[in-house]
Design an enzyme around this catalytic site. Structure first.
Site, PDB file in Angstrom:
ATOM      1  N   THR A 203       0.609  -0.985  -0.086  1.00  0.00           N
ATOM      2  CA  THR A 203       0.276   0.120  -0.041  1.00  0.00           C
ATOM      3  C   THR A 203       0.833   1.156   0.196  1.00  0.00           C
ATOM      4  O   THR A 203       0.247   2.669  -0.731  1.00  0.00           O
ATOM      5  CB  THR A 203      -0.979  -0.284   0.633  1.00  0.00           C
ATOM      6  OG1 THR A 203      -1.773  -1.463   1.099  1.00  0.00           O
ATOM      7  CG2 THR A 203      -2.183   1.517   1.064  1.00  0.00           C
ATOM      8  N   CYS A 219       6.355  -1.944   6.686  1.00  0.00           N
ATOM      9  CA  CYS A 219       6.967  -2.025   7.712  1.00  0.00           C
ATOM     10  C   CYS A 219       8.027  -1.984   8.866  1.00  0.00           C
ATOM     11  O   CYS A 219       9.183  -1.491   7.878  1.00  0.00           O
ATOM     12  CB  CYS A 219       7.301  -4.008   7.424  1.00  0.00           C
ATOM     13  SG  CYS A 219       6.012  -4.968   6.482  1.00  0.00           S
ATOM     14  N   ASN A 436       7.818  -8.133  12.747  1.00  0.00           N
ATOM     15  CA  ASN A 436       6.651  -6.673  12.252  1.00  0.00           C
ATOM     16  C   ASN A 436       4.864  -7.450  12.506  1.00  0.00           C
ATOM     17  O   ASN A 436       4.273  -8.421  13.171  1.00  0.00           O
ATOM     18  CB  ASN A 436       6.445  -6.619  10.734  1.00  0.00           C
ATOM     19  CG  ASN A 436       5.615  -7.612   9.788  1.00  0.00           C
ATOM     20  OD1 ASN A 436       6.098  -8.410   9.676  1.00  0.00           O
ATOM     21  ND2 ASN A 436       5.108  -6.741   8.833  1.00  0.00           N
ATOM     22  N   LEU A 437       3.995  -6.071  11.604  1.00  0.00           N
ATOM     23  CA  LEU A 437       2.219  -6.060  12.387  1.00  0.00           C
ATOM     24  C   LEU A 437       2.245  -7.924  12.054  1.00  0.00           C
ATOM     25  O   LEU A 437       0.927  -7.894  12.821  1.00  0.00           O
ATOM     26  CB  LEU A 437       1.767  -4.965  12.164  1.00  0.00           C
ATOM     27  CG  LEU A 437       0.058  -5.061  12.477  1.00  0.00           C
ATOM     28  CD1 LEU A 437       0.379  -4.782  14.248  1.00  0.00           C
ATOM     29  CD2 LEU A 437      -0.115  -3.419  11.918  1.00  0.00           C
ATOM     30  N   CYS A 438       2.471  -8.070  10.622  1.00  0.00           N
ATOM     31  CA  CYS A 438       2.090  -8.938  10.187  1.00  0.00           C
ATOM     32  C   CYS A 438       2.245 -10.539  10.414  1.00  0.00           C
ATOM     33  O   CYS A 438       1.856 -11.643   9.458  1.00  0.00           O
ATOM     34  CB  CYS A 438       1.197  -8.405   8.372  1.00  0.00           C
ATOM     35  SG  CYS A 438      -0.321  -7.353   8.605  1.00  0.00           S
ATOM     36  N   GLU A 440       5.434 -11.689   9.078  1.00  0.00           N
ATOM     37  CA  GLU A 440       5.632 -12.115   7.634  1.00  0.00           C
ATOM     38  C   GLU A 440       7.144 -11.320   7.653  1.00  0.00           C
ATOM     39  O   GLU A 440       8.169 -11.842   7.614  1.00  0.00           O
ATOM     40  CB  GLU A 440       4.728 -12.067   6.586  1.00  0.00           C
ATOM     41  CG  GLU A 440       5.227 -10.230   5.644  1.00  0.00           C
ATOM     42  CD  GLU A 440       4.271  -9.660   6.102  1.00  0.00           C
ATOM     43  OE1 GLU A 440       4.470  -8.444   5.749  1.00  0.00           O
ATOM     44  OE2 GLU A 440       3.627  -9.840   7.269  1.00  0.00           O
ATOM     45  N   PRO A 626      -0.143 -10.655   4.278  1.00  0.00           N
ATOM     46  CA  PRO A 626      -1.663 -11.200   4.433  1.00  0.00           C
ATOM     47  C   PRO A 626      -1.938 -11.000   2.909  1.00  0.00           C
ATOM     48  O   PRO A 626      -3.134 -11.662   2.226  1.00  0.00           O
ATOM     49  CB  PRO A 626      -2.149 -10.673   5.688  1.00  0.00           C
ATOM     50  CG  PRO A 626      -1.455  -9.760   5.940  1.00  0.00           C
ATOM     51  CD  PRO A 626       0.463  -9.975   5.328  1.00  0.00           C
ATOM     52  N   THR A 628      -4.417  -8.541   2.403  1.00  0.00           N
ATOM     53  CA  THR A 628      -6.098  -8.462   3.246  1.00  0.00           C
ATOM     54  C   THR A 628      -6.862  -7.537   1.490  1.00  0.00           C
ATOM     55  O   THR A 628      -7.955  -8.147   0.996  1.00  0.00           O
ATOM     56  CB  THR A 628      -7.002  -9.098   4.254  1.00  0.00           C
ATOM     57  OG1 THR A 628      -5.839  -9.616   4.355  1.00  0.00           O
ATOM     58  CG2 THR A 628      -7.764  -8.978   4.235  1.00  0.00           C
ATOM     59  N   SER A 629      -6.661  -6.266   1.260  1.00  0.00           N
ATOM     60  CA  SER A 629      -7.204  -5.926   1.019  1.00  0.00           C
ATOM     61  C   SER A 629      -6.386  -5.569  -0.526  1.00  0.00           C
ATOM     62  O   SER A 629      -7.166  -5.292  -1.080  1.00  0.00           O
ATOM     63  CB  SER A 629      -6.216  -4.266   1.489  1.00  0.00           C
ATOM     64  OG  SER A 629      -5.314  -4.257   1.548  1.00  0.00           O
ATOM     65  N   SER A 630      -5.399  -6.112  -0.718  1.00  0.00           N
ATOM     66  CA  SER A 630      -4.437  -5.723  -2.329  1.00  0.00           C
ATOM     67  C   SER A 630      -5.056  -6.594  -3.343  1.00  0.00           C
ATOM     68  O   SER A 630      -5.233  -6.690  -4.100  1.00  0.00           O
ATOM     69  CB  SER A 630      -3.005  -5.140  -2.053  1.00  0.00           C
ATOM     70  OG  SER A 630      -1.882  -6.564  -2.031  1.00  0.00           O
TER      71      SER A 630
END
Length: 752
Positions: A203, A219, A436-438, A440, A626, A628-630
Site C-alpha cells: 500500500t 513494515c 512486524n505487524l503481520c 512476515e 497477508p 487482504t486488501s490488495s
C-alpha cells in the site's frame, strides 16, 4: 475487453437511451452475462430527470446484486460500470493524455517533479504510448471500488489521475536513476506487470510513490530499552512512523516487570502494561495519514514476569486499567519453552532487570543455546530462593492461556524466536527480537543508545547512537495470473529490482530506519493467489504440498538470482561480510543440502557460483504478506492460504461487495474453504512455502467451532508449526456456532 476512450464528461443532462445502451454494452461485452436482464431491471428505476451518473449507480447496484458463485461475471460487469463512473468523475476528455496529466499534477503538487526533471519530453511521449485503457476494464467491482476510494489521487475533489496514469507514473519513477540506455525498457516492463496485475505493490508504494516526500515502506520494528529516556524515544519513533502510514512492531522484553526495583526501591516499577497503554493511545492519536488509526504490534518474550497480564490486554474481562484494545499483542517463544511444555514441565517467569543486575546478561538479547544456558541457571537459582522476583507456572497452562486469548480476541500472534534467528542470514550482526505487524517481515534491530543530555550554547542536547529499526518494502507476485515459469521469473526479477530501487527513493521517517536500509537492504517479495494457481491446475489445497513445494522453490531461485544479479551491477549490502550469504549458505542450508534436496539442482548450482563471485544485494529478499486488501485490487485470493469462502458478501456502511475467487465458475469443486480444512493440514502446505521463504509467511489460522474443534486441535496446530520450522503464526480467526466470525483488524500497509 472493450476500450472506453470516448466516454463523455459528467453532465446534469438526463441519461438517453443510447447512452444507457452504451453503458450496458461496455459492461457486458465478452462476459457470460445476459444484458437483457440488466435492461429489464434498470427501466423501472429510471425517471425523466435521471442523470447518467445516477443511471450508472443503478446499473452498478443491479450488477452487484446479480453476482453469485454461479454467475460470477456480473462482478466484472459491475467493475466495468464502476470504471465508467470513475471516468465521468474525472471530467477528462480525452481520458488519457499522459503528458498533460503529468504536467498538471506536477504543477498542482499532486506528483513529485522527478519525472519531468529526469526524463525528456520525447521519453515521456514514448511512455505515454504504452498506456492501454483496455486494462482498466479487467477489474471486478471490489477491485475498481477499492482503487477509486483508496489509491487514485485527487485535486480539489476531482480525480487527478486514472488507473493507467498511476501505473505508468510509478514505473517511470522507480527507474528514474537507472542507466539511460536501460531505464525505458525496465519502466515498460514494470508498467505492464503492474497494469496487467502480474505484481502487486504494498500500500505505501502504490499510494505514495508518485506523491512528494512519501514514505514507501510498509513494515517497521523497533525495540525498547529499560529506561525512561529510551521508552519515550521509542514512543516518538512509533508516532513518526504512524504519521507516514507505516505499521510498527515494538519489542518490550527489556523493560522491567511490575514490582521491580527502580534505583533500589522495591515495588517501584509499574511493568510493561502502562507503557503499552501509552503506545496504544499514541497509535490512536497519531493516525495513518488521517485514513485510520495507527497499527502497532507489541511483543513480549514468554519468560517475562508480566506475560500473564500481557495476555489479557485485549480480553473483555478484568481491570480496564490494564487493557489496550488498539494494539496487537505478540508472544515471542524460545525452543526451550516448547520442549518443556511438551514434557509437561514448569516454566519460569522472571524480571529482566534483576537478571541484568545479578548475571550481567540481557535476556532479551539472547537466543538458542546461549539463552538456554542462562535460563537453566536462573531456574536453578529461583528454585533455591536466590532471586527476588520470579514465578513458576506449568508450561501447558501458560499455553492454554495463550490459546484462550486467541479464541476470544484472535491474538496473541506467535513468534518462534530460535527459529527466527536460526534462519537469520545476519546472525553475525545481531538478532531478531520480534516481527512486524503481520508477522512476515523481520530482521536485526537494536535499541538506540541515548547519550546523557548536556548543555551546548544554552540548549539541552541529547544524541542518539547505534540504533537500528527494521524497515521493509513489500511486493506480491499474483500467482493467479502466472501462466509459465518464464512469466514467474520475469515477475520475480522485476519485483526485486523495484524494491531495491525503492530503498534508495523512500524518505524513511526515522533515522534508525534509514541506517537499517543501508546496512541490510531488506526487501519482501511475496505471493498471492496460490489458491487460484492451484485451482487452475485442478489441485485441491489439501493435496497441494508437493506442487506448492515445487512452485516456491522456483520462486526462491528466481528472486535469489535477481538479487545476486543486482549485486553484480551495484554491489552488496553493507553488512554482507560475515553473513550466511558470504559463507555460501542460502535459506539456512549449504550447497550440499541443495545438491541432495532441491529439484532445480542445476539452477541452484549456478546461483551458488554467482553468489561466490558477486555476493548478493539484499540480505533478506522474500516475505509473504497477508494481502487482504490488495488481493481485492488484484482480483485473486489473498496470500498463500486456502480461500476463506467460495462466495461471500462484505457489507459495510457504504454498501455491499460480492467476493468470490476468479475461477469459481469453472473450478467450484477444486477450491477448498479454509474453514473446512483441519489447520494441521494447512500447516503442512505452508511449511512447504516457508521452507523457500528467507524471511517469513503471514499465516492466519481459522478454527470452525461448528466442526467440533477441541483445545487439543489448536494445541496440535501450534506444535506442528513449531516442529516444521514455521517462524511465526499470525491472526487466529474463529467461526462461531451461530456462523459469525471475528472481525479481523490489520494494518493496511502490511496487508497490502
Amino acid at each position: 475487453m472493450t476500450t472506453a476512450s470516448t466516454v463523455s464528461v459528467s453532465s446534469a443532462r438526463p441519461v438517453t437511451g443510447s447512452m444507457l445502451e452504451d453503458f450496458i454494452e461496455k459492461a457486458t461485452a465478452g462476459l457470460d452475462t445476459n444484458p437483457a436482464q440488466l435492461r429489464e431491471k434498470i427501466l423501472p428505476l429510471l425517471k425523466a430527470d435521471t442523470t447518467p451518473e445516477e443511471a450508472l449507480k443503478h446499473l452498478i447496484s443491479l450488477s452487484v446484486s446479480m453476482t453469485s458463485a454461479q454467475t460470477p461475471d456480473w462482478k466484472y460487469a459491475a467493475g466495468r460500470l464502476k470504471m465508467l463512473e470513475i471516468y465521468r468523475q474525472s471530467g477528462r476528455e480525452p481520458l488519457y493524455n499522459y503528458p498533460q496529466t503529468l504536467a498538471d499534477n506536477v504543477a498542482h503538487g499532486v506528483y513529485t517533479d522527478a519525472i519531468v526533471r529526469k526524463y525528456s519530453a520525447e521519453e515521456i511521449a514514448q511512455a505515454a504510448a504504452w498506456q492501454n485503457p483496455a486494462w482498466d476494464m479487467d477489474y471486478d467491482y471490489a477491485g475498481a471500488n477499492l482503487l477509486s476510494k483508496r489509491y487514485l489521487c485527487e485535486y480539489h475533489d476531482r480525480l487527478a489521475e486514472l488507473p493507467q496514469d498511476v501505473f505508468l507514473t510509478i514505473a517511470l519513477l522507480i527507474h528514474q536513476d537507472a542507466p539511460k540506455d536501460k531505464r525505458m525498457a525496465w519502466a515498460k516492463d514494470t508498467y505492464e506487470l503492474l497494469a496487467r496485475r502480474k505484481i502487486s505493490l504494498g500500500t505505501p508504494l502504490l499510494m505514495n510513490l508518485r506523491r512528494p516526500h512519501g514514505n514507501l515502506s510498509s513494515c517497521f520494528i523497533t525495540v525498547m530499552d529499560d529506561s525512561r529516556d529510551s521508552i519515550f524515544y521509542v514512543i516518538d519513533q512509533i508516532s513518526a512512523i504512524s504519521k507516514f502510514g507505516g505499521g510498527v512492531g515494538c519489542n518490550l522484553s527489556r523493560v522491567r516487570c511490575k514490582g521491580a526495583r527502580i534505583q533500589g526501591v522495591k515495588n517501584a516499577s509499574g511493568g510493561v502494561i502502562p507503557w503499552i497503554r501509552i503506545i496504544n493511545d499514541t497509535a490512536v492519536a497519531v493516525n495513518q495519514q488521517g485514513k485510520r488509526k495507527g497499527a502497532v504490534t507489541v511483543s513480549l518474550d514468554i519468560w517475562h514476569l508480566d506475560i500473564e497480564d500481557f495476555l489479557e490486554l485485549r480480553t473483555e474481562n478484568g481491570d480496564q486499567r490494564m487493557k489496550a484494545y488498539d494494539v496487537f499483542p505478540q508472544v515471542v517463544i524460545p525452543d526451550i519453552f516448547m520442549k518443556r511444555m511438551l514434557a509437561g514441565e514448569d516454566w519460569l517467569l522472571f524480571d529482566p532487570s534483576e537478571v541484568r543486575r545479578v548475571y550481567g546478561k540481557e535476556a532479551g538479547n539472547l537466543w538458542g543455546e546461549e539463552f538456554d544456558t542462562l535460563y537453566r541457571q536462573i531456574y536453578a537459582d529461583a528454585k533455591a530462593g536466590k532471586l527476588e522476583l520470579f514465578k513458576f507456572v506449568p508450561a501447558k497452562e501458560l499455553m492454554k492461556k495463550i490459546m484462550r486469548s486467541q479464541i476470544e480476541t484472535g491474538m496473541p500472534y506467535l513468534a518462534f524466536k530460535d527459529t527466527l534467528n536460526r534462519y537469520n542470514p545476519n546472525k553475525h550482526d545481531g538478532l531478531i527480537v520480534g516481527t512486524n505487524l503481520c508477522t512476515e517481515s523481520h530482521s536485526n534491530v537494536r535499541p538506540t543508545h541515548l547519550l546523557p543530555k548536556r548543555l551546548e550554547n544554552g540548549k539541552i542536547v541529547s544524541e542518539a547512537q547505534d540504533g537500528l529499526i527494521h524497515v521493509c518494502n513489500l511486493i506480491s507476485v499474483n500467482l493467479a495470473n502466472m501462466d509459465s515459469d518464464e512469466e514467474l521469473r520475469r515477475a520475480c526479477r522485476a519485483s526485486v529490482r523495484f524494491l531495491d530501487n525503492a530503498i534508495d527513493q523512500t524518505d524513511v521517517p526515522v533515522l534508525e530506519g534509514a541506517l537499517h536500509n543501508r546496512r541490510y537492504r531488506t526487501i519482501g517479495v511475496g505471493a498471492m493467489g496460490l489458491a487460484d494457481w492451484l485451482a487452475k491446475r485442478d489441485i485441491t489445497y489439501m493435496k497441494s504440498a508437493d506442487a506448492v513445494d515445487g512452485l516456491f522453490e522456483k520462486f526462491a531461485a528466481y528472486c535469489t538470482r535477481a538479487s545476486i544479479d543486482l549485486a553484480a551491477e551495484k554491489g552488496t549490502f553493507e553488512a554482507y561480510e560475515g553473513s550466511d550469504w558470504s559463507k555460501g549458505i542460502i535459506l539456512g542450508h549449504d550447497r550440499a543440502w541443495f545438491e541432495q534436496n532441491a529439484a532445480l539442482k542445476q539452477e541452484w548450482a549456478e546461483i551458488f557460483d554467482l553468489l561466490q563471485k558477486h555476493g548478493i544485494r539484499n540480505s533478506q529478499i522474500t516475505a509473504v504478506a497477508p494481502n487482504t486488501s490488495s488481493s481485492l485490487l488484484q482480483g485473486c485470493t489473498a496470500s498463500v492460504l486456502p480461500v476463506y469462502s467460495k462466495f461471500f458478501v462484505e457489507t459495510h456502511g457504504k454498501g455491499s461487495v460480492p467476493n468470490c475467487p476468479p475461477f469459481i465458475k469453472e473450478k467450484f469443486w477444486t477450491y477448498q474453504e479454509n474453514r473446512n480444512i483441519p489447520q494441521t493440514k494447512v500447516i503442512d502446505v505452508l511449511a512447504r512455502v516457508s521452507k523457500w521463504i528467507d524471511t517469513g509467511v503471514s499465516i492466519e489460522l481459522v478454527y470452525n467451532l461448528n466442526l467440533d474443534i477441541r483445545a487439543k486441535d489448536i494445541y496440535d496446530t501450534i506444535v506442528s508449526a513449531w516442529q516444521k520450522d514455521i517462524k511465526t503464526l499470525y491472526y487466529t480467526r474463529t467461526i462461531q456456532k451461530d456462523g459469525s466470525s471475528a472481525t479481523k483488524e490489520e494494518c493496511v500497509s502490511c496487508a497490502g
